[in-house]
Enzyme design. Sequence first.
Site, short mmCIF file in Angstrom:
data_model
loop_
_atom_site.label_atom_id
_atom_site.label_comp_id
_atom_site.label_asym_id
_atom_site.label_seq_id
_atom_site.Cartn_x
_atom_site.Cartn_y
_atom_site.Cartn_z
N ARG A 94 -9.66 -15.75 3.79
CA ARG A 94 -9.34 -14.33 3.67
C ARG A 94 -8.42 -13.95 4.82
O ARG A 94 -8.62 -14.39 5.95
CB ARG A 94 -10.62 -13.49 3.70
CG ARG A 94 -11.64 -13.95 2.65
CD ARG A 94 -12.84 -13.04 2.58
NE ARG A 94 -13.91 -13.62 1.78
CZ ARG A 94 -13.98 -13.58 0.46
NH1 ARG A 94 -13.03 -12.95 -0.20
NH2 ARG A 94 -14.98 -14.15 -0.19
N ASP A 172 -18.84 -15.30 -10.36
CA ASP A 172 -19.55 -14.11 -10.84
C ASP A 172 -19.24 -13.76 -12.29
O ASP A 172 -19.97 -12.99 -12.91
CB ASP A 172 -19.19 -12.90 -9.96
CG ASP A 172 -19.77 -12.99 -8.56
OD1 ASP A 172 -20.74 -13.76 -8.39
OD2 ASP A 172 -19.25 -12.33 -7.66
N GLY A 215 -24.42 -12.48 -7.42
CA GLY A 215 -24.18 -11.42 -8.40
C GLY A 215 -24.23 -10.08 -7.71
O GLY A 215 -25.10 -9.25 -7.99
N GLN A 306 -24.70 -22.56 -5.18
CA GLN A 306 -24.15 -22.15 -6.48
C GLN A 306 -22.64 -22.37 -6.56
O GLN A 306 -22.09 -22.50 -7.65
CB GLN A 306 -24.48 -20.67 -6.74
CG GLN A 306 -25.96 -20.39 -6.86
CD GLN A 306 -26.29 -18.93 -6.63
OE1 GLN A 306 -26.24 -18.13 -7.55
NE2 GLN A 306 -26.66 -18.58 -5.41
N ASN A 542 -19.66 -31.72 -33.29
CA ASN A 542 -18.88 -30.48 -33.35
C ASN A 542 -17.94 -30.47 -34.56
O ASN A 542 -16.76 -30.15 -34.44
CB ASN A 542 -18.06 -30.28 -32.06
CG ASN A 542 -17.65 -28.83 -31.88
OD1 ASN A 542 -18.42 -27.92 -32.16
ND2 ASN A 542 -16.44 -28.61 -31.40
N MET A 583 -18.89 -40.70 -29.27
CA MET A 583 -19.33 -40.37 -30.63
C MET A 583 -18.43 -39.26 -31.20
O MET A 583 -17.48 -38.83 -30.55
CB MET A 583 -20.78 -39.93 -30.62
CG MET A 583 -21.77 -41.05 -30.36
SD MET A 583 -23.48 -40.45 -30.41
CE MET A 583 -24.37 -42.00 -30.35
#
Length: 776
Positions: A94, A172, A215, A306, A542, A583
């Site tokens: 920053r 976030d 958060g 996190q 999928n 697969m």
Amino acid sequence: MGSERTLNDLRGKYSNPDGSQIKVGVLTSGGDAPGMNAAVRSVVRTCIALGAQPYAILDGWAGAVAGTDRIRPLRWGDVSSILNRGGTVIGTARSAEFRERSGMKKAARNLLEKGIDHLIVIGGDGSLSGTEEFRAEWPSMLDDLVAEGVISNELAKAHPTLYIAGIVGSIDNDLVGSDMTVGTDSALHRILSAIDEISSTAASHQRTFVLEVMGRHCGYLPLMAAVAGGCDYVFIPEEPPAPGWEKDMVQALKVGRAAGRRESIIIVAEGAVDTEGEKITAQTVADAVEKYAGQQARITILGHTQRGGTPSAYDRWMPTALGYAAVIEVLKATPKSEPYILGSRKNRIARLPLVKSLEHTRKVKKLTAAHCYEEAVRARGRSFTNMLALNRILSFPPERGECETSGRSAKRVAIMHVGGLAPGMNTAARAAVRIGVDKGFEMLGVQGSFAGLMDSKIVPLAWRDVEGWGFDGGAELGTRRHIPEVDELYAVGRAIENNNLDGLVIVGGMNAYLAVYRMVSEVGRYPAFRIPIVLVPATIDNNLPGSELSIGTDTALNNVVWALDRIKESAAASKRCFVAETMGRYCGYLALMAGLASGAERVYLNELPTSLREIEQDANLMRCSFEQGRRLFLAVRNEEASGLYNLEFLERVFEQEGRGLYDVRASAIGHLQQGGSPTPFDRLLATRLTARAMDEVEAQFEEGRFRAVYVGESEDDAVVFPVERMMDQLDLQHRRPFEQWWTQFVPMVPVVSLEEAACPVPPMPTIGPDNLECFE
């Protein structure tokens, strides 16, 4: 195949008006996020592929202000081996100095000295806001620098406009208009891993744990973690509790224990407050549990774990796509162009107007600050709102007790699995039972697919019976691939009648879809099939119609990428080519996305048939690149990419053509792809699609018009399609949809993985009308 274009069609297309090379700066700013490195790598390599010169601006805007060697050119190899690394290799910081005009002028001067007037900024809303201000002030700052004699008038005239593109890197997930920001999925992986591990020790001792997660202004992480982790209570900024929440929370915990839970998990967002603005911390929650429940609660603050660690598969392939799109966006910009943020929406790259997007994002913070909580929740979008409602249903046992089923007062709805195993099937079953109980249905489980149905292996399922199902791999009800033959349909119909089934929810893959299609075609002969039958897509392949992502696919993809990471590490001490097989049958989704996420140099797909000549070109490319110093070459193929040119064939060809220059190893990743606990994405997808399925069952009961449908997705939400129209969407020969959204990413493989400067790159065509500018 449609029009085919290759990378060579765009090489050299972009340049300055005077014909000189465009120079593009890339920086990461603000908090780091897993996946930033994938975006940086993609930006650098796409620039080089399109003839521009990329520059790294080290340590964010602080590096731009400092200048000198903090702004340096990047070569192809400078971003090698960073896909699987957390953080950002070019650094972030920053800069208070950049917030002042004097600092911005220093940054402008330093960029001009390098000839940079195109910027791609990867960061949060604060970083992008500063970037937009910098862009707007660029002409006036140039005037000042010329007047002060710092730069020449000629230099200022050569760079009159600053062109920018933004990528949001923030765990976030607070950018309004984008489904997922870079780093969010990885952060959810960290949180869910902690919840799963804490749950086991909490259940052993029947304890209560309080987890604080990030958060500050956005409740996405805590809310989604609560839904995916089966937590009892969650505190988020957008929906604060009223004063006195302590007693309500403790009562909810007591009801949960009475319903069979052995542990209690409470999630607290770091920015949680009550409706009066009083801060709610993990400690205040723990104190409330001890005061009102007489239990000591354990506190875990996850903090910066996190942000750290290896990025998930999604946070590798999507940032790769975003970086690729950002380069094209910034190179094609004109002085009159509006600056854009590159985000994601329904698995596609979305161009979001930078100024408006930041305004909408900050509006949510202002709404919560003004205590306008309902508006704040709506501003987060429909998915956020729906998950809030689902969390209440899934986490709070019905106060009226389990459904009373005297006589035929309640509709009997059965759930079963059909087809190959897909991680997340248990999550779907859990969601179906709890949502069904909430709707007043009597929920039943069919054990062993259609064979179990025909044998009436049907058991009642109550709210407490599915506790813990959402987080385990496998399928508690069992699953088989068998499709009932025509002469077996009579037994299926009799089983439905004998067990008084009013509705059927089937979670499974292609065989489930084909089985129900057969049932629908015979409904005239077997009236028992005239009930609500809803298919929920679950397969690692999928390849199902109507649904762009099936339950289990994300888990399988992460398993493949994990395996490929291990494979690449094993080649560190030698020169080696690896050919890995995934697969997917005739659908190449796993192979392509795993190739992008792992940095594979070549991907072989059934959708793009490979000729013997192309394999020869690949072998020549491989040998040339190893002669130039390469130590590893990774090729990924899906299992049915080409009939005769199979895994062993490729291994023998590459070995023969290598002439001893490198080793070749082949590996079929196999059933590893179907195992393990479902990822956060698969848990959330299973919950959302199953909720839509249960809503459809309820709607059909209310209308009294019964039909068979399958759940899919639209631009806004989950939708349903009638089974009798399935073949309009399904290429039955190849057992995959006619339209496959992910093929838009095929052209990126050679752009981000193969360096033409070292060896000629064989052309890799696109599929259908898409091309290298598919994000315009």
